[in-house]
Structures are given as C-alpha cells and as structure tokens.
Design an enzyme around this catalytic site. Sequence first.
Site, PDB file in Angstrom:
ATOM      1  N   LEU A 256       0.817  -1.209   0.000  1.00  0.00           N
ATOM      2  CA  LEU A 256       0.000   0.000   0.000  1.00  0.00           C
ATOM      3  C   LEU A 256       0.852   1.260   0.000  1.00  0.00           C
ATOM      4  O   LEU A 256       0.474   2.275  -0.594  1.00  0.00           O
ATOM      5  CB  LEU A 256      -0.925   0.004   1.216  1.00  0.00           C
ATOM      6  CG  LEU A 256      -2.072  -1.006   1.200  1.00  0.00           C
ATOM      7  CD1 LEU A 256      -2.807  -0.995   2.541  1.00  0.00           C
ATOM      8  CD2 LEU A 256      -3.039  -0.712   0.069  1.00  0.00           C
TER       9      LEU A 256
ATOM     10  N   ASN B 175       2.057   4.349   7.183  1.00  0.00           N
ATOM     11  CA  ASN B 175       1.638   3.136   6.500  1.00  0.00           C
ATOM     12  C   ASN B 175       2.396   1.891   6.947  1.00  0.00           C
ATOM     13  O   ASN B 175       1.841   0.800   6.964  1.00  0.00           O
ATOM     14  CB  ASN B 175       1.819   3.331   4.991  1.00  0.00           C
ATOM     15  CG  ASN B 175       1.841   2.020   4.233  1.00  0.00           C
ATOM     16  OD1 ASN B 175       0.810   1.411   3.955  1.00  0.00           O
ATOM     17  ND2 ASN B 175       3.042   1.542   3.898  1.00  0.00           N
TER      18      ASN B 175
ATOM     19  N   LYS C  27       5.199  12.809  16.594  1.00  0.00           N
ATOM     20  CA  LYS C  27       5.499  13.822  17.613  1.00  0.00           C
ATOM     21  C   LYS C  27       6.691  14.675  17.201  1.00  0.00           C
ATOM     22  O   LYS C  27       6.680  15.908  17.356  1.00  0.00           O
ATOM     23  CB  LYS C  27       5.775  13.137  18.950  1.00  0.00           C
ATOM     24  CG  LYS C  27       6.032  14.098  20.100  1.00  0.00           C
ATOM     25  CD  LYS C  27       6.192  13.345  21.414  1.00  0.00           C
ATOM     26  CE  LYS C  27       6.418  14.322  22.574  1.00  0.00           C
ATOM     27  NZ  LYS C  27       6.558  13.599  23.868  1.00  0.00           N
TER      28      LYS C  27
ATOM     29  N   SER D 250      -5.129   1.720   9.434  1.00  0.00           N
ATOM     30  CA  SER D 250      -5.530   0.692  10.385  1.00  0.00           C
ATOM     31  C   SER D 250      -6.162  -0.450   9.608  1.00  0.00           C
ATOM     32  O   SER D 250      -5.988  -0.573   8.400  1.00  0.00           O
ATOM     33  CB  SER D 250      -6.485   1.272  11.433  1.00  0.00           C
ATOM     34  OG  SER D 250      -6.708   0.342  12.465  1.00  0.00           O
TER      35      SER D 250
ATOM     36  N   TYR E 163      -1.195  -8.400  16.964  1.00  0.00           N
ATOM     37  CA  TYR E 163      -1.362  -7.532  15.795  1.00  0.00           C
ATOM     38  C   TYR E 163      -2.633  -6.691  15.950  1.00  0.00           C
ATOM     39  O   TYR E 163      -2.630  -5.476  15.691  1.00  0.00           O
ATOM     40  CB  TYR E 163      -1.452  -8.374  14.524  1.00  0.00           C
ATOM     41  CG  TYR E 163      -1.782  -7.567  13.292  1.00  0.00           C
ATOM     42  CD1 TYR E 163      -0.814  -6.791  12.666  1.00  0.00           C
ATOM     43  CD2 TYR E 163      -3.071  -7.578  12.762  1.00  0.00           C
ATOM     44  CE1 TYR E 163      -1.122  -6.043  11.540  1.00  0.00           C
ATOM     45  CE2 TYR E 163      -3.381  -6.832  11.635  1.00  0.00           C
ATOM     46  CZ  TYR E 163      -2.397  -6.071  11.027  1.00  0.00           C
ATOM     47  OH  TYR E 163      -2.712  -5.328   9.922  1.00  0.00           O
TER      48      TYR E 163
ATOM     49  N   LYS F 119      -3.484  -2.496  15.927  1.00  0.00           N
ATOM     50  CA  LYS F 119      -4.481  -1.827  15.100  1.00  0.00           C
ATOM     51  C   LYS F 119      -5.497  -1.064  15.963  1.00  0.00           C
ATOM     52  O   LYS F 119      -5.958   0.013  15.577  1.00  0.00           O
ATOM     53  CB  LYS F 119      -5.191  -2.842  14.211  1.00  0.00           C
ATOM     54  CG  LYS F 119      -4.296  -3.525  13.198  1.00  0.00           C
ATOM     55  CD  LYS F 119      -3.776  -2.559  12.137  1.00  0.00           C
ATOM     56  CE  LYS F 119      -2.387  -2.033  12.385  1.00  0.00           C
ATOM     57  NZ  LYS F 119      -1.903  -1.135  11.305  1.00  0.00           N
TER      58      LYS F 119
END
Length: 219
Positions: A43, A119, A150, A173, A201, A205
């Site tokens: 992605l 990502n 941050k 997410s 995992y 998320k």
Amino acid sequence: MAAFVTEFLNPYNYMGGVSFDPERDIQDLSGKVVLVTGGNAGLGKESILQLAKHNPEKIFLGARSKAKAESAISSIKDQISNNVNITWLPLDLTSVQSIKDAAQQFCAESSRLDILMLNAGVMALPPGETGIGHKIQLGTNHTGHFLLTKLLLPTLLKTAQEPNSDVRVVSLSLIGHNLAPPFESILDQDKLKRVYMNLRYSASKAANILKEQGCCLWD
C-alpha cells in the site's frame, strides 16, 4: 485465524465506505511535501505512485532497506510521466534512534510537510521487542509511528498555518482491531506477550484507532 477470516468477510465492517478514484479524487499537489512510511512495497508503494502523479514538490519514502527503497523509487518513476523528486528516508520504526535520525534528516531537507502517511506495518510475527521493550508489532505499527509524528508535529503545524494549506496525517488501520485483547493487555507489555500473535497484531491496530481519536497511550 478463523476469527480473522470471519471479520474480513463480515459485510457490516465495510458499511459506510465510499468510492475513491485516485486519478479523479487526489487534488493537485504542486508545492506539497509528502512522507510515506513503508513506501517500498504494498500500500505504501502504491500510495506514493498515485500521489506522485499529482505533481508534489517532493516525496520522502521511509524504509529500512536502501536497496528496496531505491528499487521501489525506480519502479514508480517508470510509471509516471513527471519528474517528481522521490527520496529514500532511512527509517526503522523499532529503533528510537533511527526514528530520531529520520525526523532530523527530514527537517534538514524540508521546511514543510503536507501529508504524513503512517503506513509501515508488520503482521503475525513471533514474540519480539523493540529497542524500548514494546512488543514488536505494537512498537512498529503504533508507538514508532507515534514518536515519528510527535517529532514532525512542529513542521506539520507550521505548514498548516501557511496559506492554502491542507495538512493531513493518515494513520492506516485495519478491521483486525475488532479482535484486540482487553485494553489493559494493550497497555501491559507482559500481558500482551502472552496473547496469541494475531491478537498482538490486533492490539496494534486498536492502538492506531485510538490514536486517530486523539488518545495518547504512551508519552
């Protein structure tokens, strides 16, 4: 694993979705600066490809491997007609020092940041820890990105004050957050390492979802 398949196939998880055509729906990005983590594959790479078609001033591709980053950049440039500047930004989200170095390098090379796409991610890894003792999936998918954001926040805020700015922070997410363990297990690393790897995992998320809602899990 059966629970993951069930969630992916559950049509109610996709209600409210909208049609999106990157050729049509991504606005002109002239003068804009973009940073995409994990941009060497999947992605992340596809996002950079689509964003590059809309004439941004510069795109930073965050990735651990120089070889993979340069290969992705070459592949992307072969598919676009403009000459957008795409630059590798060395970034290992499991290392605090690497994150700090990446933020420092970015700020040395750019005075603005219009799109920060968080990502990069890992999935279904065996137990492991980041440099600060967070579980490897949570540390990579959430807390590493949290620190990076941050450190880049002053640049994002400065850019947002400029005329015609449209600053975006996009945190990817997944519906896997529906299977996250109890909240106290997400916050307690000893408890988190005792749950099944796919649930670790899902914890990462769920943390992404909470971050998007403005909830800070760690300082």
